[in-house]
Write a protein that holds these residues in place. Structure first.
Motif, PDB file in Angstrom:
ATOM      1  N   ILE A 190      -1.791   9.735  -0.602  1.00  0.00           N
ATOM      2  CA  ILE A 190      -2.732  10.394   0.171  1.00  0.00           C
ATOM      3  C   ILE A 190      -1.814  11.498   1.030  1.00  0.00           C
ATOM      4  CG2 ILE A 190      -3.812  10.131   2.492  1.00  0.00           C
ATOM      5  CD1 ILE A 190      -4.724   7.267   1.348  1.00  0.00           C
ATOM      6  N   ASN A 191      -0.537  11.161   1.293  1.00  0.00           N
ATOM      7  CA  ASN A 191       0.468  12.240   1.938  1.00  0.00           C
ATOM      8  C   ASN A 191       0.704  13.410   1.367  1.00  0.00           C
ATOM      9  OD1 ASN A 191       2.606  13.190   3.356  1.00  0.00           O
ATOM     10  ND2 ASN A 191       3.080  11.434   4.383  1.00  0.00           N
ATOM     11  N   ARG A 192       0.690  13.134  -0.081  1.00  0.00           N
ATOM     12  CA  ARG A 192       1.103  14.377  -1.112  1.00  0.00           C
ATOM     13  C   ARG A 192      -0.207  15.099  -1.146  1.00  0.00           C
ATOM     14  NH1 ARG A 192      -0.178  14.885  -6.230  1.00  0.00           N
ATOM     15  NH2 ARG A 192      -1.036  12.997  -6.496  1.00  0.00           N
ATOM     16  N   THR A 193      -1.456  14.553  -1.501  1.00  0.00           N
ATOM     17  CA  THR A 193      -2.803  15.083  -1.578  1.00  0.00           C
ATOM     18  C   THR A 193      -3.506  15.771  -0.254  1.00  0.00           C
ATOM     19  OG1 THR A 193      -3.841  13.155  -1.665  1.00  0.00           O
ATOM     20  CG2 THR A 193      -3.001  14.046  -3.865  1.00  0.00           C
ATOM     21  N   LYS A 194      -3.246  15.204   0.806  1.00  0.00           N
ATOM     22  CA  LYS A 194      -3.741  15.661   2.104  1.00  0.00           C
ATOM     23  C   LYS A 194      -5.178  15.783   2.006  1.00  0.00           C
ATOM     24  CE  LYS A 194       0.111  15.919   4.322  1.00  0.00           C
ATOM     25  NZ  LYS A 194       0.676  14.830   5.349  1.00  0.00           N
ATOM     26  N   PRO A 195      -6.017  14.765   1.414  1.00  0.00           N
ATOM     27  CA  PRO A 195      -7.554  14.984   1.424  1.00  0.00           C
ATOM     28  C   PRO A 195      -8.325  15.268   2.910  1.00  0.00           C
ATOM     29  CG  PRO A 195      -6.852  12.649   1.349  1.00  0.00           C
ATOM     30  CD  PRO A 195      -5.471  13.490   1.505  1.00  0.00           C
ATOM     31  N   SER A 203      -1.979   8.390   9.785  1.00  0.00           N
ATOM     32  CA  SER A 203      -0.872   9.581  10.240  1.00  0.00           C
ATOM     33  C   SER A 203      -0.781  10.170   8.814  1.00  0.00           C
ATOM     34  CB  SER A 203       0.208   9.080  10.907  1.00  0.00           C
ATOM     35  OG  SER A 203       1.047   8.054   9.941  1.00  0.00           O
ATOM     36  N   ALA A 204      -0.926   9.885   7.589  1.00  0.00           N
ATOM     37  CA  ALA A 204      -0.559  10.284   6.536  1.00  0.00           C
ATOM     38  C   ALA A 204      -1.289  11.456   6.109  1.00  0.00           C
ATOM     39  CB  ALA A 204      -0.898   9.258   5.034  1.00  0.00           C
ATOM     40  N   SER A 205      -2.496  11.464   6.668  1.00  0.00           N
ATOM     41  CA  SER A 205      -3.360  12.921   6.372  1.00  0.00           C
ATOM     42  C   SER A 205      -4.339  13.099   7.561  1.00  0.00           C
ATOM     43  CB  SER A 205      -4.222  12.740   5.335  1.00  0.00           C
ATOM     44  OG  SER A 205      -4.875  13.752   5.167  1.00  0.00           O
ATOM     45  N   ASP A 206      -4.386  14.343   7.986  1.00  0.00           N
ATOM     46  CA  ASP A 206      -5.020  14.815   9.154  1.00  0.00           C
ATOM     47  C   ASP A 206      -6.466  15.355   8.714  1.00  0.00           C
ATOM     48  OD1 ASP A 206      -3.221  14.452  11.369  1.00  0.00           O
ATOM     49  OD2 ASP A 206      -2.217  16.084  11.050  1.00  0.00           O
ATOM     50  N   GLY A 207      -7.066  14.140   8.166  1.00  0.00           N
ATOM     51  CA  GLY A 207      -8.552  14.209   7.927  1.00  0.00           C
ATOM     52  C   GLY A 207      -9.540  13.262   8.566  1.00  0.00           C
ATOM     53  N   LEU A 208     -10.603  12.899   8.019  1.00  0.00           N
ATOM     54  CA  LEU A 208     -11.627  11.566   8.313  1.00  0.00           C
ATOM     55  C   LEU A 208     -10.847  10.645   7.410  1.00  0.00           C
ATOM     56  CD1 LEU A 208     -14.209  10.548   9.498  1.00  0.00           C
ATOM     57  CD2 LEU A 208     -15.253  11.432   7.287  1.00  0.00           C
ATOM     58  N   TRP A 209     -11.020   9.388   8.277  1.00  0.00           N
ATOM     59  CA  TRP A 209     -10.792   8.183   7.672  1.00  0.00           C
ATOM     60  C   TRP A 209     -11.873   7.200   8.174  1.00  0.00           C
ATOM     61  CZ3 TRP A 209      -5.810   6.469   5.316  1.00  0.00           C
ATOM     62  CH2 TRP A 209      -4.903   7.394   5.478  1.00  0.00           C
ATOM     63  N   ASP A 260       0.819  -1.412   0.132  1.00  0.00           N
ATOM     64  CA  ASP A 260      -0.109   0.017   0.052  1.00  0.00           C
ATOM     65  C   ASP A 260       0.844   1.225  -0.051  1.00  0.00           C
ATOM     66  OD1 ASP A 260       0.913   0.203   2.762  1.00  0.00           O
ATOM     67  OD2 ASP A 260      -0.760  -0.447   3.453  1.00  0.00           O
ATOM     68  N   ARG A 261       2.093   1.142  -0.053  1.00  0.00           N
ATOM     69  CA  ARG A 261       2.970   2.363  -0.067  1.00  0.00           C
ATOM     70  C   ARG A 261       2.713   3.271  -0.991  1.00  0.00           C
ATOM     71  NH1 ARG A 261       8.859  -0.496   0.405  1.00  0.00           N
ATOM     72  NH2 ARG A 261       7.905  -1.904  -1.101  1.00  0.00           N
ATOM     73  N   ASN A 262       2.249   2.997  -2.230  1.00  0.00           N
ATOM     74  CA  ASN A 262       2.264   3.973  -3.159  1.00  0.00           C
ATOM     75  C   ASN A 262       0.864   4.869  -2.901  1.00  0.00           C
ATOM     76  OD1 ASN A 262       4.372   3.572  -4.854  1.00  0.00           O
ATOM     77  ND2 ASN A 262       3.498   2.125  -6.009  1.00  0.00           N
ATOM     78  N   ILE A 263      -0.088   4.177  -2.386  1.00  0.00           N
ATOM     79  CA  ILE A 263      -1.422   4.740  -2.173  1.00  0.00           C
ATOM     80  C   ILE A 263      -1.179   5.674  -0.690  1.00  0.00           C
ATOM     81  CG2 ILE A 263      -3.565   4.516  -1.259  1.00  0.00           C
ATOM     82  CD1 ILE A 263      -3.697   1.494  -2.429  1.00  0.00           C
ATOM     83  N   VAL A 264      -0.498   5.194   0.213  1.00  0.00           N
ATOM     84  CA  VAL A 264      -0.099   6.091   1.289  1.00  0.00           C
ATOM     85  C   VAL A 264       0.651   7.202   0.775  1.00  0.00           C
ATOM     86  CG1 VAL A 264       0.737   6.280   3.613  1.00  0.00           C
ATOM     87  CG2 VAL A 264      -0.315   4.195   2.700  1.00  0.00           C
ATOM     88  N   HIS A 265       1.604   7.130   0.114  1.00  0.00           N
ATOM     89  CA  HIS A 265       2.294   8.161  -0.450  1.00  0.00           C
ATOM     90  C   HIS A 265       1.341   9.321  -1.026  1.00  0.00           C
ATOM     91  CE1 HIS A 265       5.727  10.477  -2.116  1.00  0.00           C
ATOM     92  NE2 HIS A 265       5.160  10.484  -3.231  1.00  0.00           N
TER      93      HIS A 265
END
Length: 247
Positions: free
Chosen positions: A154-159, A180-186, A147-152
């Motif tokens: 998400i980290n880049r786009t910060k949804p 921790s990749a993005s401070d939003g709703l999961w 899942d590293r590409n997906i997480v990268h």
């Protein structure tokens, strides 16, 4: 960190469900998303509760969620049997649609992970058409190992919102590992992408009002009948919890 106050939860077989209304919970999420607060929501039904009872590591994982909401009429029935009723059912799919509408109205962004490749492609088209002011950070189907590409991404786009529809326990494990990749709703929402795209038809309103969506799914997909076997086991555990409290 779990944000549910134990004074505002109902214990169903050791899982603490937030006792709130759908509208009140929507407002909680609006504020947390606007504030950029990292939030993990579990939408749990009897299947998830029973799976958690059989897998201590999964139970421990979902207890770290900020909120566990009652997605499933069986949870509402169980709470009533225990004489600790919940205000109402808060379904993952309805919450998903509401957040798309709210996100569209407030120009938020969302990332979508899950479903088959054809479904996720269709989902992008549906969201672009029906929610034109909601930014699609990106999408990815649910068939992945690393899942590293997906997480990268998400980290880049910060949804503002990350919707994960890979089914339990995979969706909760993915969120717990990567939130921790993005401070939003999961939030894990099971088969919601299939329903939104029309790949799977949701039960008619009359069936929904009678709380028989589960039966409609079985009628349409007889292969799901095996999954119903968890319900008597769940209800038996509820009865045991009820009498253990009395004693």
């Amino acid at each position: 960190m779990n944000n549910q106050s134990t004074a505002n939860t109902v214990d169903i077989l050791g899982i603490h469900f937030l006792n709130t209304t759908e509208k009140a919970f929507q407002n909680i999420l609006h504020k947390r998303i606007n504030d950029g607060t990292n939030t993990f929501v579990v939408t749990a039904n009897p299947e998830i509760v029973m799976y958690a009872k059989s897998d201590p590591s999964y139970e421990k994982l979902i207890q770290t969620a900020d909120y566990i909401i009652p997605d499933g009429i069986g949870i509402i029935i169980g709470a009533k049997m225990l004489k600790t009723p919940l205000h109402e059912r808060v379904t993952g799919y309805d919450l998903f649609v509401h957040l798309l509408e709210w996100g569209n109205a407030h120009q938020k962004s969302a990332y979508f992970v899950g479903a088959q490749p054809a479904v996720i492609r269709k989902l992008r088209k549906v969201v672009e058409k029906d929610y034109p002011f909601l930014t699609i950070a990106s999408t990815h189907d649910g068939y992945f190992g690393d899942d590293r590409n997906i997480v990268h991404d998400i980290n880049r786009t910060k949804p503002d919102m990350v919707f994960v529809a890979t089914g339990y326990p995979k969706q909760e494990e993915f969120i717990d590992k990567n939130r921790s990749a993005s401070d939003g709703l999961w939030i894990g929402i099971g088969g919601s992408f299939d329903v939104l795209t029309g790949t799977v038809k949701r039960a008619p309103k009359a069936w929904q009002r009678m709380h028989l969506e589960w039966l409609y799914r079985v009628v349409k997909e007889p292969s799901r009948i095996g999954r119903l076997m968890v319900l008597p086991k769940y209800l038996w555990q509820i009865i045991k919890q009820k009498f253990s409290k009395k004693n």
